[in-house]
Structure formats: structure tokens, C-alpha cells
Write a protein that holds these residues in place. Sequence first.
Motif, PDB file in Angstrom:
ATOM      1  N   ALA A   1       0.835  -1.208   0.000  1.00 29.80           N
ATOM      2  CA  ALA A   1       0.000   0.000   0.000  1.00 29.80           C
ATOM      3  C   ALA A   1       0.866   1.253   0.000  1.00 29.80           C
ATOM      4  O   ALA A   1       0.520   2.259  -0.632  1.00 29.80           O
ATOM      5  N   PHE A   2       1.989   1.207   0.690  1.00 31.59           N
ATOM      6  CA  PHE A   2       2.882   2.364   0.787  1.00 31.59           C
ATOM      7  C   PHE A   2       3.425   2.767  -0.579  1.00 31.59           C
ATOM      8  O   PHE A   2       3.476   3.956  -0.915  1.00 31.59           O
ATOM      9  N   VAL A   3       3.815   1.782  -1.384  1.00 29.97           N
ATOM     10  CA  VAL A   3       4.396   2.098  -2.697  1.00 29.97           C
ATOM     11  C   VAL A   3       3.313   2.312  -3.762  1.00 29.97           C
ATOM     12  O   VAL A   3       3.568   2.959  -4.785  1.00 29.97           O
ATOM     13  N   ALA A   4       2.109   1.755  -3.538  1.00 29.20           N
ATOM     14  CA  ALA A   4       1.037   1.899  -4.529  1.00 29.20           C
ATOM     15  C   ALA A   4       0.239   3.180  -4.346  1.00 29.20           C
ATOM     16  O   ALA A   4      -0.356   3.688  -5.305  1.00 29.20           O
ATOM     17  N   PHE A   5       0.210   3.698  -3.132  1.00 29.77           N
ATOM     18  CA  PHE A   5      -0.604   4.872  -2.821  1.00 29.77           C
ATOM     19  C   PHE A   5      -0.340   6.071  -3.742  1.00 29.77           C
ATOM     20  O   PHE A   5      -1.303   6.699  -4.219  1.00 29.77           O
ATOM     21  N   PRO A   6       0.920   6.449  -4.003  1.00 25.12           N
ATOM     22  CA  PRO A   6       1.144   7.637  -4.849  1.00 25.12           C
ATOM     23  C   PRO A   6       0.511   7.546  -6.228  1.00 25.12           C
ATOM     24  O   PRO A   6       0.064   8.557  -6.771  1.00 25.12           O
ATOM     25  N   LEU A   7       0.463   6.346  -6.805  1.00 21.67           N
ATOM     26  CA  LEU A   7      -0.145   6.195  -8.126  1.00 21.67           C
ATOM     27  C   LEU A   7      -1.639   6.497  -8.072  1.00 21.67           C
ATOM     28  O   LEU A   7      -2.175   7.187  -8.941  1.00 21.67           O
ATOM     29  N   MET A   8      -2.305   5.978  -7.036  1.00 20.59           N
ATOM     30  CA  MET A   8      -3.731   6.250  -6.868  1.00 20.59           C
ATOM     31  C   MET A   8      -3.962   7.727  -6.602  1.00 20.59           C
ATOM     32  O   MET A   8      -4.858   8.349  -7.182  1.00 20.59           O
ATOM     33  N   TYR A   9      -3.157   8.297  -5.759  1.00 18.68           N
ATOM     34  CA  TYR A   9      -3.295   9.708  -5.389  1.00 18.68           C
ATOM     35  C   TYR A   9      -3.100  10.615  -6.594  1.00 18.68           C
ATOM     36  O   TYR A   9      -3.899  11.526  -6.841  1.00 18.68           O
ATOM     37  N   ARG A  10      -2.063  10.365  -7.385  1.00 15.30           N
ATOM     38  CA  ARG A  10      -1.768  11.208  -8.535  1.00 15.30           C
ATOM     39  C   ARG A  10      -2.856  11.094  -9.608  1.00 15.30           C
ATOM     40  O   ARG A  10      -3.266  12.097 -10.202  1.00 15.30           O
ATOM     41  N   CYS A  11      -3.308   9.884  -9.864  1.00 12.26           N
ATOM     42  CA  CYS A  11      -4.364   9.692 -10.867  1.00 12.26           C
ATOM     43  C   CYS A  11      -5.653  10.370 -10.440  1.00 12.26           C
ATOM     44  O   CYS A  11      -6.321  11.031 -11.248  1.00 12.26           O
ATOM     45  N   ALA A  12      -6.021  10.194  -9.169  1.00  7.11           N
ATOM     46  CA  ALA A  12      -7.264  10.802  -8.678  1.00  7.11           C
ATOM     47  C   ALA A  12      -7.163  12.324  -8.667  1.00  7.11           C
ATOM     48  O   ALA A  12      -8.106  13.019  -9.078  1.00  7.11           O
ATOM     49  N   LYS A  13      -6.033  12.840  -8.247  1.00  6.03           N
ATOM     50  CA  LYS A  13      -5.850  14.286  -8.193  1.00  6.03           C
ATOM     51  C   LYS A  13      -5.902  14.897  -9.589  1.00  6.03           C
ATOM     52  O   LYS A  13      -6.525  15.945  -9.811  1.00  6.03           O
ATOM     53  N   SER A  14      -5.257  14.235 -10.543  1.00 10.95           N
ATOM     54  CA  SER A  14      -5.281  14.715 -11.926  1.00 10.95           C
ATOM     55  C   SER A  14      -6.695  14.656 -12.497  1.00 10.95           C
ATOM     56  O   SER A  14      -7.123  15.567 -13.214  1.00 10.95           O
ATOM     57  N   ALA A  15      -7.425  13.590 -12.158  1.00 10.43           N
ATOM     58  CA  ALA A  15      -8.800  13.447 -12.655  1.00 10.43           C
ATOM     59  C   ALA A  15      -9.703  14.529 -12.090  1.00 10.43           C
ATOM     60  O   ALA A  15     -10.517  15.123 -12.811  1.00 10.43           O
ATOM     61  N   PHE A  16      -9.568  14.822 -10.806  1.00 10.73           N
ATOM     62  CA  PHE A  16     -10.386  15.863 -10.180  1.00 10.73           C
ATOM     63  C   PHE A  16     -10.048  17.240 -10.755  1.00 10.73           C
ATOM     64  O   PHE A  16     -10.927  18.082 -10.930  1.00 10.73           O
ATOM     65  N   ALA A  17      -8.761  17.464 -11.046  1.00 14.25           N
ATOM     66  CA  ALA A  17      -8.329  18.763 -11.551  1.00 14.25           C
ATOM     67  C   ALA A  17      -8.860  19.042 -12.955  1.00 14.25           C
ATOM     68  O   ALA A  17      -9.000  20.203 -13.344  1.00 14.25           O
ATOM     69  N   GLN A  18      -9.156  17.989 -13.714  1.00 13.63           N
ATOM     70  CA  GLN A  18      -9.611  18.158 -15.094  1.00 13.63           C
ATOM     71  C   GLN A  18     -11.116  18.398 -15.204  1.00 13.63           C
ATOM     72  O   GLN A  18     -11.619  18.663 -16.296  1.00 13.63           O
ATOM     73  N   VAL A  19     -11.829  18.284 -14.094  1.00  9.94           N
ATOM     74  CA  VAL A  19     -13.272  18.535 -14.121  1.00  9.94           C
ATOM     75  C   VAL A  19     -13.518  20.029 -14.342  1.00  9.94           C
ATOM     76  O   VAL A  19     -12.927  20.874 -13.658  1.00  9.94           O
ATOM     77  N   ASP A  20     -14.356  20.345 -15.285  1.00 10.08           N
ATOM     78  CA  ASP A  20     -14.664  21.742 -15.620  1.00 10.08           C
ATOM     79  C   ASP A  20     -15.334  22.423 -14.425  1.00 10.08           C
ATOM     80  O   ASP A  20     -16.407  22.015 -13.977  1.00 10.08           O
ATOM     81  N   GLN A  21     -14.694  23.477 -13.937  1.00  7.17           N
ATOM     82  CA  GLN A  21     -15.218  24.198 -12.770  1.00  7.17           C
ATOM     83  C   GLN A  21     -16.571  24.849 -13.069  1.00  7.17           C
ATOM     84  O   GLN A  21     -17.391  25.042 -12.158  1.00  7.17           O
ATOM     85  N   LYS A  22     -16.821  25.159 -14.333  1.00  2.00           N
ATOM     86  CA  LYS A  22     -18.093  25.778 -14.709  1.00  2.00           C
ATOM     87  C   LYS A  22     -19.269  24.847 -14.444  1.00  2.00           C
ATOM     88  O   LYS A  22     -20.357  25.294 -14.082  1.00  2.00           O
TER      89      LYS A  22
END
Length: 226
Positions: free
Chosen positions: A96-117
Motif C-alpha cells: 500500500a505504501f508504494v502503490a498509494f502515490p499512483l492512486m493519489y496522482r491519478c485521482a488528483k489529476s482526474a479531479f483537476a480536469q473537471v470543468d469548474q463551470k
Amino acid sequence: MSMDLSPFWISLKVALTATVISFLLGTYIAFRMKGNLTKGSQLFDIILNLPLVLPPTVAGLLLLMIFGKKGLLGKTLLQLGYQIIFTKEGAVLAAAFVAFPLMYRCAKSAFAQVDQKLIEAGRTLGMSEYAIFIKIILPLSLPGIVSGVILSFARALGEFGATLIVAGNIPGVTQTMPLAIYMNLQSGNYQFALLWSGILIAFSFFMMLLIKCITHRFRGGIAAYR
């Protein structure tokens, strides 16, 4: 000579459990960190991504210093009757320690791409923050989140260095497929080493193919949604 299949089942259990942990923590923290640009949050972001670039042995040593018998948390856990080191729980922790950053980065990037409008439009219509998350943010972020889950699972499945240090190489208990490859190479059983390697390669290929299919499938739907 019969083949011991326990590394396969141990690897699946460890990887699945580690993926669930990474998904829950990674998605939640990524959502909380979305749009946060303070210096403190940027430093925290670097710390969260650190396991991604750390050598596995260094990651294992850090976990050992924290959860070992003389570690920062290890002493307290031992007093409560729990031991992490050289157990299946230790293998899950390392994965979990080594896999967590991949999940975090993918989720963060996905949330950031959502149109704020779209989010603002939902608020204008009187939608609650929970409804906005479920009906707008989550559907648009789903491909990235699913990709993060798949990558986290693949990373957890192939973890070696940190697992070896934290959980050891105990046959039938903590010996995962990567550790079985190592053991068979050490003992000269190249046939079994190649067989386990082939299984991991097949898993990795399937994971990447799955990501490609999911991305292609959701691309049209997201475009239409927008």
C-alpha cells in the motif's frame, strides 16, 4: 516437482487489500487537496508522492523504522498485541505504501480536469456539495480514478524490495510472486522463476490493456456529457 501456488494467492490477497487502502486514502486526500496551492499543501503533496521515487529498499527501511519492534509506532502496537513486521499485514503495508502515490496522482489529476463551470452550474441550481460530487465530479473523474486503481493494483502485485524488508520471505505466509522469483533464482530453479515472471508479465499486460479500453470507452461519454 509440484508447484506451490501459495505465492499466487498471497500476492492477490495482498495486492487487493493494498489497492482498497490506496483507493480509499488516495481518492479522499486527492479530493481534499484539489485546488489547494498553499506552501504547506505543496510540501505535503511532495511527501505523499515520495514513495513513488524512493528505492524500494529505502521505503522498506522507513517502514521498518516506524513499525518495527523499536519503531515509532511499533512499540505501541506491540503493547496492544499487534505485530506488523514479518506478517501478512506487513506485506499489505509495504504494498500500500508504494502503490498509494499512483492512486493519489491519478485521482488528483482526474479531479483537476473537471470543468469548474459545471460545478458552479450545479451550485447555481441548488445542488448540495454531496450531490455535485456524486452527479458531476465523480462521473467525469471516473476514468482517471479507475486507471489509478488498476495501476495501484499492478504496482502492489509487483512489489518486492519493501515487502522483503518489512514482511520477509516466509513461504506460505508472506512470500509473494516477486519474492518467489527471487527465491527460485537463488536456489537455481530457473523454470519456476520464469513461470512466475511470465504470470506477472501477463498480469501487467492485462492491466495496461484494461486501462486503454477504459480510457477509450469513457472518452466518448465524457465528451458528450460536456
